[in-house]
Structure formats: structure tokens, C-alpha cells
Motif scaffolding. Structure first.
Motif, PDB file in Angstrom:
ATOM      1  N   UNK A   1     -75.968  86.503  -6.871  1.00 52.41           N
ATOM      2  CA  UNK A   1     -75.589  85.392  -6.028  1.00 52.41           C
ATOM      3  C   UNK A   1     -76.692  84.365  -6.059  1.00 52.41           C
ATOM      4  N   UNK A   2     -76.299  83.079  -6.215  1.00 51.86           N
ATOM      5  CA  UNK A   2     -77.249  81.978  -6.188  1.00 51.86           C
ATOM      6  C   UNK A   2     -76.972  81.164  -4.950  1.00 51.86           C
ATOM      7  N   UNK A   3     -78.037  80.845  -4.235  1.00 53.87           N
ATOM      8  CA  UNK A   3     -77.890  80.018  -3.052  1.00 53.87           C
ATOM      9  C   UNK A   3     -78.743  78.785  -3.203  1.00 53.87           C
ATOM     10  N   UNK A   4     -78.106  77.618  -2.898  1.00 55.82           N
ATOM     11  CA  UNK A   4     -78.860  76.372  -2.922  1.00 55.82           C
ATOM     12  C   UNK A   4     -79.165  75.983  -1.490  1.00 55.82           C
ATOM     13  N   UNK A   5     -80.412  75.751  -1.217  1.00 53.73           N
ATOM     14  CA  UNK A   5     -80.807  75.326   0.120  1.00 53.73           C
ATOM     15  C   UNK A   5     -81.182  73.855   0.006  1.00 53.73           C
ATOM     16  N   UNK A   6     -80.488  72.964   0.743  1.00 49.18           N
ATOM     17  CA  UNK A   6     -80.789  71.550   0.629  1.00 49.18           C
ATOM     18  C   UNK A   6     -82.111  71.211   1.333  1.00 49.18           C
ATOM     19  N   UNK A   7     -82.851  70.273   0.720  1.00 46.41           N
ATOM     20  CA  UNK A   7     -84.117  69.823   1.291  1.00 46.41           C
ATOM     21  C   UNK A   7     -83.914  68.382   1.740  1.00 46.41           C
ATOM     22  N   UNK A   8     -84.356  68.053   2.910  1.00 49.87           N
ATOM     23  CA  UNK A   8     -84.211  66.725   3.448  1.00 49.87           C
ATOM     24  C   UNK A   8     -85.527  65.998   3.236  1.00 49.87           C
ATOM     25  N   UNK A   9     -85.452  64.825   2.577  1.00 54.05           N
ATOM     26  CA  UNK A   9     -86.662  64.039   2.377  1.00 54.05           C
ATOM     27  C   UNK A   9     -86.353  62.602   2.760  1.00 54.05           C
ATOM     28  N   UNK A  10     -87.306  61.917   3.321  1.00 52.91           N
ATOM     29  CA  UNK A  10     -87.090  60.566   3.796  1.00 52.91           C
ATOM     30  C   UNK A  10     -87.874  59.628   2.888  1.00 52.91           C
ATOM     31  N   UNK A  11     -87.182  58.609   2.336  1.00 54.49           N
ATOM     32  CA  UNK A  11     -87.819  57.658   1.457  1.00 54.49           C
ATOM     33  C   UNK A  11     -87.480  56.262   1.988  1.00 54.49           C
ATOM     34  N   UNK A  12     -88.410  55.362   2.008  1.00 52.96           N
ATOM     35  CA  UNK A  12     -88.177  54.013   2.498  1.00 52.96           C
ATOM     36  C   UNK A  12     -87.965  53.076   1.311  1.00 52.96           C
ATOM     37  N   UNK A  13     -86.923  52.208   1.472  1.00 57.10           N
ATOM     38  CA  UNK A  13     -86.656  51.222   0.432  1.00 57.10           C
ATOM     39  C   UNK A  13     -86.419  49.867   1.084  1.00 57.10           C
ATOM     40  N   UNK A  14     -86.642  48.831   0.314  1.00 63.72           N
ATOM     41  CA  UNK A  14     -86.386  47.486   0.810  1.00 63.72           C
ATOM     42  C   UNK A  14     -85.048  47.039   0.213  1.00 63.72           C
ATOM     43  N   UNK A  15     -84.150  46.635   1.094  1.00 64.37           N
ATOM     44  CA  UNK A  15     -82.805  46.227   0.666  1.00 64.37           C
ATOM     45  C   UNK A  15     -82.586  44.788   1.105  1.00 64.37           C
ATOM     46  N   UNK A  16     -81.986  43.979   0.257  1.00 65.87           N
ATOM     47  CA  UNK A  16     -81.627  42.621   0.640  1.00 65.87           C
ATOM     48  C   UNK A  16     -80.229  42.641   1.242  1.00 65.87           C
ATOM     49  N   UNK A  17     -80.139  42.182   2.447  1.00 62.19           N
ATOM     50  CA  UNK A  17     -78.857  42.158   3.132  1.00 62.19           C
ATOM     51  C   UNK A  17     -78.326  40.730   3.063  1.00 62.19           C
ATOM     52  N   UNK A  18     -77.086  40.516   2.522  1.00 58.42           N
ATOM     53  CA  UNK A  18     -76.575  39.157   2.437  1.00 58.42           C
ATOM     54  C   UNK A  18     -76.227  38.607   3.812  1.00 58.42           C
ATOM     55  N   UNK A  19     -76.522  37.323   4.005  1.00 61.43           N
ATOM     56  CA  UNK A  19     -76.226  36.652   5.262  1.00 61.43           C
ATOM     57  C   UNK A  19     -74.920  35.875   5.106  1.00 61.43           C
TER      58      UNK A  19
END
Length: 129
Positions: A32-50
Motif C-alpha cells: 500500500x502506498x500512501x501520499x501525505x499532502x504537505x502544505x506550503x505557503x508561497x507569496x507571489x505578486x499578481x496584477x489585478x486588472x482595474x
């Protein structure tokens, strides 16, 4: 005469080889194979249209009221000249050929019996009573 061949049926025993299936149970280990998800936080700069609103002025045509003439229907009597055909009977002489029988006269002697009356005076005595 023509001889027609006859078909005859004969029963015959035939050996047909059969395939025999033999089943064996084999134990296979299960992994049996089990995948355990890892949570990682990454910051990105996004241009939001006005959203930008641009007003545009559009000319709207002015509605005018125009009087439209009303069409009415009227009946009127119209005299139509009639052509009258008058038949006139005209006598046209017709020439006919008619066959007229021709009469011929023949004389012949015919004896006609005649009755001759002869008067006889007979005296009848009168009896007195």
C-alpha cells in the motif's frame, strides 16, 4: 428419364478434444502506498486588472408624430357597355336532288262477277177468314 441423386444422412461418432481449465490460488503480497499532502505557503505578486468606466454620449433620434392619411374604400356603380348579339335568320335556297318515281300505266282485262237479279212474278192465293 433423368436420375436425381438422393441425399442420405448417416450418424457418426466423432471425438472432439476439450480444453480443461485448472485454477490455482496463489497468494500475492499487497503493498500500500500512501501520499501525505504537505502544505506550503508561497507569496507571489499578481496584477489585478482595474475596471474603468468610460462614458460615451450617443445621440438618440427624436420621435415625431406624423399624420398618415387614411385610405377609405367606396363603392360606386360603373356602367359597362354590353355587346348584344342579334341573330338574324336568312333563308338560303338549297338545291336538292329528289328522285321522283315514274308512274307507268298498264291495262289488263279483269273479269268481275256480277250479280244479276231476275224478277219473277208469282201469284200467291189469299185466304179469307
Amino acid at each position: 428419364q433423368i436420375q436425381v441423386p438422393m441425399i442420405t444422412k448417416v450418424q457418426k461418432i466423432v471425438e472432439i478434444p476439450q480444453v480443461e481449465i485448472v485454477e490455482q490460488e496463489v497468494q500475492v503480497p499487497v503493498q500500500k502506498h500512501r501520499h501525505i499532502p504537505m502544505v506550503s505557503v508561497v507569496q507571489r505578486i499578481i496584477e489585478v486588472p482595474q475596471v474603468e468606466f468610460v462614458d460615451r454620449i450617443v445621440e438618440v433620434p427624436v420621435q415625431r408624430q406624423v399624420q398618415v392619411p387614411m385610405i377609405t374604400k367606396q363603392q360606386r356603380t360603373v356602367e359597362i357597355p354590353q355587346v348584344e348579339l342579334v341573330d338574324e335568320i336568312v333563308q338560303v335556297p338549297v338545291q336538292k336532288q329528289v328522285q321522283v318515281p315514274m308512274i307507268t300505266k298498264q291495262q289488263r282485262m279483269v273479269e268481275i262477277p256480277q250479280v244479276e237479279f231476275v224478277d219473277r212474278v208469282v201469284e200467291v192465293p189469299v185466304q179469307k177468314q
